[in-house]
Structures are given as structure tokens and as C-alpha cells.
Design a protein around this motif. Sequence first.
Motif, PDB file in Angstrom:
ATOM      1  N   PHE A 200     -13.389  43.549  -1.457  1.00 34.14           N
ATOM      2  CA  PHE A 200     -14.358  43.630  -2.108  1.00 34.14           C
ATOM      3  C   PHE A 200     -15.857  44.194  -1.735  1.00 34.14           C
ATOM      4  CE2 PHE A 200     -18.618  41.847  -3.523  1.00 34.14           C
ATOM      5  CZ  PHE A 200     -18.375  41.399  -5.053  1.00 34.14           C
ATOM      6  N   ASP A 201     -15.967  44.166  -0.430  1.00 28.15           N
ATOM      7  CA  ASP A 201     -17.167  45.104   0.353  1.00 28.15           C
ATOM      8  C   ASP A 201     -16.766  46.556  -0.083  1.00 28.15           C
ATOM      9  OD1 ASP A 201     -18.282  42.604   0.835  1.00 28.15           O
ATOM     10  OD2 ASP A 201     -17.726  42.584   3.109  1.00 28.15           O
ATOM     11  N   PHE A 202     -15.773  46.949   0.365  1.00 24.44           N
ATOM     12  CA  PHE A 202     -15.368  48.360   0.228  1.00 24.44           C
ATOM     13  C   PHE A 202     -15.265  48.676  -1.185  1.00 24.44           C
ATOM     14  CE2 PHE A 202     -14.626  48.311   4.595  1.00 24.44           C
ATOM     15  CZ  PHE A 202     -14.794  49.700   5.031  1.00 24.44           C
ATOM     16  N   VAL A 203     -14.901  48.095  -2.050  1.00 27.39           N
ATOM     17  CA  VAL A 203     -14.725  48.326  -3.716  1.00 27.39           C
ATOM     18  C   VAL A 203     -16.563  48.608  -4.058  1.00 27.39           C
ATOM     19  CG1 VAL A 203     -14.781  47.549  -5.930  1.00 27.39           C
ATOM     20  CG2 VAL A 203     -12.791  47.203  -4.190  1.00 27.39           C
ATOM     21  N   GLN A 204     -17.243  47.617  -3.435  1.00 25.25           N
ATOM     22  CA  GLN A 204     -18.799  47.952  -4.034  1.00 25.25           C
ATOM     23  C   GLN A 204     -19.377  49.215  -3.176  1.00 25.25           C
ATOM     24  OE1 GLN A 204     -20.890  45.398  -5.488  1.00 25.25           O
ATOM     25  NE2 GLN A 204     -18.936  44.723  -6.555  1.00 25.25           N
ATOM     26  N   LYS A 205     -19.127  49.369  -1.940  1.00 26.55           N
ATOM     27  CA  LYS A 205     -19.346  50.458  -1.358  1.00 26.55           C
ATOM     28  C   LYS A 205     -19.069  51.947  -1.688  1.00 26.55           C
ATOM     29  CE  LYS A 205     -18.996  52.456   3.465  1.00 26.55           C
ATOM     30  NZ  LYS A 205     -18.069  53.711   3.134  1.00 26.55           N
ATOM     31  N   TRP A 206     -17.653  51.834  -2.077  1.00 27.75           N
ATOM     32  CA  TRP A 206     -17.185  53.019  -2.504  1.00 27.75           C
ATOM     33  C   TRP A 206     -17.762  53.611  -3.967  1.00 27.75           C
ATOM     34  CZ3 TRP A 206     -11.424  51.140  -1.140  1.00 27.75           C
ATOM     35  CH2 TRP A 206     -11.122  51.596   0.141  1.00 27.75           C
ATOM     36  N   ILE A 207     -17.647  52.408  -4.777  1.00 30.45           N
ATOM     37  CA  ILE A 207     -18.204  52.687  -6.098  1.00 30.45           C
ATOM     38  C   ILE A 207     -19.713  53.340  -6.273  1.00 30.45           C
ATOM     39  CG2 ILE A 207     -18.649  51.832  -8.401  1.00 30.45           C
ATOM     40  CD1 ILE A 207     -16.101  49.933  -8.263  1.00 30.45           C
ATOM     41  N   LYS A 208     -20.505  52.436  -5.443  1.00 28.44           N
ATOM     42  CA  LYS A 208     -21.861  52.630  -5.518  1.00 28.44           C
ATOM     43  C   LYS A 208     -22.242  53.943  -4.813  1.00 28.44           C
ATOM     44  CE  LYS A 208     -23.500  47.856  -5.235  1.00 28.44           C
ATOM     45  NZ  LYS A 208     -23.991  46.750  -4.494  1.00 28.44           N
ATOM     46  N   GLU A 209     -21.420  54.320  -3.854  1.00 30.73           N
ATOM     47  CA  GLU A 209     -21.550  55.721  -3.108  1.00 30.73           C
ATOM     48  C   GLU A 209     -21.238  56.746  -4.036  1.00 30.73           C
ATOM     49  OE1 GLU A 209     -21.109  54.484   1.534  1.00 30.73           O
ATOM     50  OE2 GLU A 209     -19.691  55.563   0.616  1.00 30.73           O
ATOM     51  N   THR A 210     -20.053  56.745  -4.790  1.00 32.16           N
ATOM     52  CA  THR A 210     -19.562  57.629  -5.630  1.00 32.16           C
ATOM     53  C   THR A 210     -20.344  57.912  -6.753  1.00 32.16           C
ATOM     54  OG1 THR A 210     -17.035  57.224  -4.685  1.00 32.16           O
ATOM     55  CG2 THR A 210     -17.581  58.750  -6.761  1.00 32.16           C
ATOM     56  N   VAL A 211     -20.642  56.897  -7.428  1.00 35.60           N
ATOM     57  CA  VAL A 211     -21.480  57.237  -8.532  1.00 35.60           C
ATOM     58  C   VAL A 211     -22.766  57.588  -8.279  1.00 35.60           C
ATOM     59  CG1 VAL A 211     -22.646  55.746 -10.520  1.00 35.60           C
ATOM     60  CG2 VAL A 211     -20.629  55.020  -9.867  1.00 35.60           C
ATOM     61  N   ALA A 212     -23.330  57.298  -6.990  1.00 31.79           N
ATOM     62  CA  ALA A 212     -24.810  57.910  -6.523  1.00 31.79           C
ATOM     63  C   ALA A 212     -24.575  59.358  -6.527  1.00 31.79           C
ATOM     64  CB  ALA A 212     -25.248  57.229  -5.520  1.00 31.79           C
ATOM     65  N   TYR A 239      -4.398  52.270  -4.749  1.00 29.75           N
ATOM     66  CA  TYR A 239      -3.722  52.382  -3.903  1.00 29.75           C
ATOM     67  C   TYR A 239      -4.036  51.430  -2.673  1.00 29.75           C
ATOM     68  CZ  TYR A 239      -0.634  54.120  -0.221  1.00 29.75           C
ATOM     69  OH  TYR A 239       0.589  54.272   0.771  1.00 29.75           O
ATOM     70  N   LEU A 240      -5.240  51.375  -2.355  1.00 27.61           N
ATOM     71  CA  LEU A 240      -5.543  50.578  -1.055  1.00 27.61           C
ATOM     72  C   LEU A 240      -6.080  49.291  -1.502  1.00 27.61           C
ATOM     73  CD1 LEU A 240      -8.074  53.480   0.681  1.00 27.61           C
ATOM     74  CD2 LEU A 240      -5.744  52.740   1.104  1.00 27.61           C
ATOM     75  N   ILE A 241      -6.329  48.929  -2.779  1.00 27.35           N
ATOM     76  CA  ILE A 241      -6.995  47.550  -2.910  1.00 27.35           C
ATOM     77  C   ILE A 241      -5.573  46.602  -3.636  1.00 27.35           C
ATOM     78  CG2 ILE A 241      -8.429  46.066  -4.160  1.00 27.35           C
ATOM     79  CD1 ILE A 241      -9.728  47.645  -2.101  1.00 27.35           C
ATOM     80  N   GLN A 242      -4.606  47.105  -4.211  1.00 24.33           N
ATOM     81  CA  GLN A 242      -3.794  46.822  -4.889  1.00 24.33           C
ATOM     82  C   GLN A 242      -3.966  45.703  -5.881  1.00 24.33           C
ATOM     83  OE1 GLN A 242      -0.395  45.225  -2.281  1.00 24.33           O
ATOM     84  NE2 GLN A 242       0.890  46.870  -2.962  1.00 24.33           N
ATOM     85  N   PRO A 243      -5.000  46.024  -6.836  1.00 22.44           N
ATOM     86  CA  PRO A 243      -5.502  44.906  -7.676  1.00 22.44           C
ATOM     87  C   PRO A 243      -4.689  44.437  -8.810  1.00 22.44           C
ATOM     88  CG  PRO A 243      -6.153  47.131  -8.623  1.00 22.44           C
ATOM     89  CD  PRO A 243      -5.412  47.390  -7.307  1.00 22.44           C
ATOM     90  N   GLU A 244      -4.870  43.281  -9.253  1.00 18.73           N
ATOM     91  CA  GLU A 244      -4.019  42.802 -10.329  1.00 18.73           C
ATOM     92  C   GLU A 244      -5.049  42.706 -11.827  1.00 18.73           C
ATOM     93  OE1 GLU A 244      -0.771  42.338 -10.291  1.00 18.73           O
ATOM     94  OE2 GLU A 244      -0.490  42.544  -8.212  1.00 18.73           O
ATOM     95  N   GLY A 245      -4.579  42.171 -12.781  1.00 15.94           N
ATOM     96  CA  GLY A 245      -5.506  41.804 -14.035  1.00 15.94           C
ATOM     97  C   GLY A 245      -6.360  42.962 -14.484  1.00 15.94           C
ATOM     98  N   PHE A 246      -7.763  42.320 -14.438  1.00 15.07           N
ATOM     99  CA  PHE A 246      -8.921  42.870 -15.002  1.00 15.07           C
ATOM    100  C   PHE A 246      -9.029  44.427 -14.212  1.00 15.07           C
ATOM    101  CE2 PHE A 246     -13.293  44.367 -14.928  1.00 15.07           C
ATOM    102  CZ  PHE A 246     -13.621  44.304 -16.445  1.00 15.07           C
ATOM    103  N   MET A 247      -9.225  44.490 -13.114  1.00 15.19           N
ATOM    104  CA  MET A 247      -9.305  45.599 -12.244  1.00 15.19           C
ATOM    105  C   MET A 247      -8.228  46.573 -12.384  1.00 15.19           C
ATOM    106  SD  MET A 247     -10.238  46.042  -8.084  1.00 15.19           S
ATOM    107  CE  MET A 247     -10.590  47.841  -7.495  1.00 15.19           C
TER     108      MET A 247
END
Length: 444
Positions: A200-212, A239-247
Motif C-alpha cells: 500500500f505504501d509503495f503504491v501511494q509513493k509510486w503514483i504520487k511521485e510519477t504523477v508529480a 507485476y509487483l503488487i499482484q492486485p485483484e479486483g478493482f485495482m
Amino acid sequence: MGLFERLFGGGSKKDDQPNIPFGRYSDSYKSNTQYDAWDAAVSKFEEKNYLDSYKEFFNYLSDPSQNNVKWWEEDDGKIYFELLQGSKKVSGSCTNEKVQASTKVVKCDRLNVGFMRRLMEKNYNLKYGRFALDDSNDIVMKFDTYVVDGSPWKLYYALKEVANNADKQDDLLIDEFDMLHAVDTGHVREIPGLEKNVKFDFVQKWIKETVARANELDGNRFSGGIAYLLLNLFYKLDYLIQPEGFMMETLERGHRTYFARDEKTTQQKNDALIKELNKLVERPRDEFNKEMYRVTSTFGITNPVNHDRVVSFIDGELNNMDWYKENNYPKIATSIPGYIAGYCLFNYAIPQPDRELLHLLIEILESDYFEALGFTHQYYDLETKKFDKSGIRREISSIVKSNLRKYPKFDPKVNTLSFDSLADFAKTFMLMVRNLDLSPAKNN
């Protein structure tokens, strides 16, 4: 634990490394025993030995590392089977007249025109199975066929359609309709809390950094570079998170949006990708955690390709990083090899050596993530910007050793790797992969 076992979560832990799977499961990596079972299934079906054919068919589907398929005979003369696909269990029976299969998708408190209309529309596009309501008004998927046209080929594609659709729809329906609930998920394995928190923390970090970073650049002048940043992130998350469902659906929708053949410009598509990423970053931790679980699979969703397809994709994209590297845009430059690796792993079941090497590249590019998950092999130090050259070479040597029997000409030219910078390394690593000879052994 060997690298390939780590990709799919099989095997046992070695050197005290976490047993965490990565990427999409593929049923393309089968053993000679499984291929022999398939040949026997086809042969016996042609001889009209239907039940014997189906026994061999289920042997073909069985992946020893997954424990994904069970079948048995009973005194009534039927063969019964169960197979796992993500959060769903498909059960059925075979006789000399008919094959039937079904799986419960979700439990329903009350009927609702919204989800019923959606599933009716999906039925229109299905080739073999169908969504239906059972006697309790719960949503199920069903498939049946007479054995006269129930060949192993048809069974494979029919069960794959039922299993994949049921597995995908359950989380999406539950997320949207409050009268629907999970059902028959006892085989799903919980992910440890620490791993959920890291993801969860890296999803937040990666998205915020990339969008910024994307917002800092001129959206028109740098539309191509921004696209590389965003697409690299989409595939990295998958690849790294292996999400299910919504994500998972959000990432797949972003992929479809960008590569749709429409009149939209690259800048407009980038804007659409950013909107999708913002949906993910706004998602609360508890909603994210609901979709973080371990699953067993029988069918993959990626299409098998040979090494030439990987070479073609590298040739079409890799040189695009040169301008960004030379003009001091290192993040965009490095995102291009990451994008190439992620795209191949997202879309294809590539040869095993390619898959293992591309995983190693991602592990090097995202070393802080792997360190946070508890992996102790730190191939690249983000603070000092130094590589563990000997560790990288050892890992490549280990990959070669585990694949040499099937690919006797597999010989990565490690001496061509440049360790001057992360971008230089990523480019030379991708060129090393591009120049492999993955001709299979003649007896394979």
C-alpha cells in the motif's frame, strides 16, 4: 528459493528470502509429462474413450507447484473434478454422455437490475459459459456440453473462459453492489499484514511521485516521455503488487485506453491514465487490503510468445531512451527499459529465461521495494548509486544454470553490462536480453 519459483510463489524458501510471488500466472510453462498427458487426452478422445480422455486432460491441467486440480472417480461411473482459479473454485463432473461445470461467483442478498443487466450483457459475449442464478438466487457461472463435441480443446477453452470470468467478476461486483458478498473463498490465502502495508505504501509513493513528475513536464512537448513514465508505472503495479479486483481492472482499463485505436492524442491518453492512477491513490487502505490475497490458478491470461517477439519489442522501443539520457532526463530514460520489461510481462507468456532475466532487471530498478519486503539481496543502492556487480553476475549465472538443459545456447554476455549509471545498466541489460539465443534443445 530459485528465482522462477519466486515468480509464481512455488518452491521452498532458501537463504531466508520471503516467499512472495510476482507477476501474472501463466499455464504455458508445462512439463513434458503434462504435454504427454495432453497428447494422450486427444488420442483417447479420437478413439471415443471419453472418460479416459478426460482423466488425461485433468492430468494435463494439474500444476504440481500449484496443487490446482483434483479429480476422482466414484461408484456411479462419473469423474468428478475441482480446479482453482484465483478466488474461484470450478467444480463439475464427466460421464460418457455429458460434461458439466459450475462455480459460485457471489452470494446475493437480493436481486438488483444493475448487476443482472450487466451479467446478461456479458453472456452475449461469452462463447462457452454463462452467468446464471441458482436456486438460492446466488450468481453462478455454468458450462455444459455433450461429449460428442466435448473435445479436450473445447474443454480447455470453455473451462478457461468460465474460470477467468468468474474470478474477475466477483471482486468487481462485490465492490460495486452492497447486496453481493464473497462465497466459496476458503482456499484463498491471506497476505501477511506487513506485506500489505509495504504494498500500500509503495503504491501511494509510486503514483504520487510519477504523477508529480508528469505534471512538472510540458504535456505537449514531453507527451511521449510522460507516456513512458505512466505506462511503466501501470505495468510495475501489476507485476509487483499482484492486485485483484478493482485495482487489477483499473490497470487493465488503463492499458486498453492507451492502446485503443482512436483519434485521441498521446497527451489526452496521458490525462486519462493519470485519472485512473488518481482513483487508485484515493482508495482507502482497508479497501486496498481487501484485494490483497494469495491465490492458486489453473489458467493464465497471457498469450505465449517466443523470444523473437521480445526482441522485436526491444528493437522498437529501447533506442528512444537515448535522447532523454543525453538531455538529462534520467527518470524517463530509465522508465523505458522498465516499460519494455513490464509490457512483455503484462501481455505475454515469454520464454522462461526471458522472464527470469526481466524479473532480475525489475528487482534491480526497484531495489528499495524488494528491500522493504524483506529481500536481502540488494543489487543496487539508491543512496550510494552503487551496484552489487558480483551479486548480479551470480544471479545471472544461476538463471543460466537452471535453464541450460532446455536452452543449451542460453549464454548472456555479462561482460557487455555497463555499471556507470542505472540508465546505462538498464539499457545494456536489455540489449543483453535482446541478443540471447533461446533456441530450444532438439529433444524439447
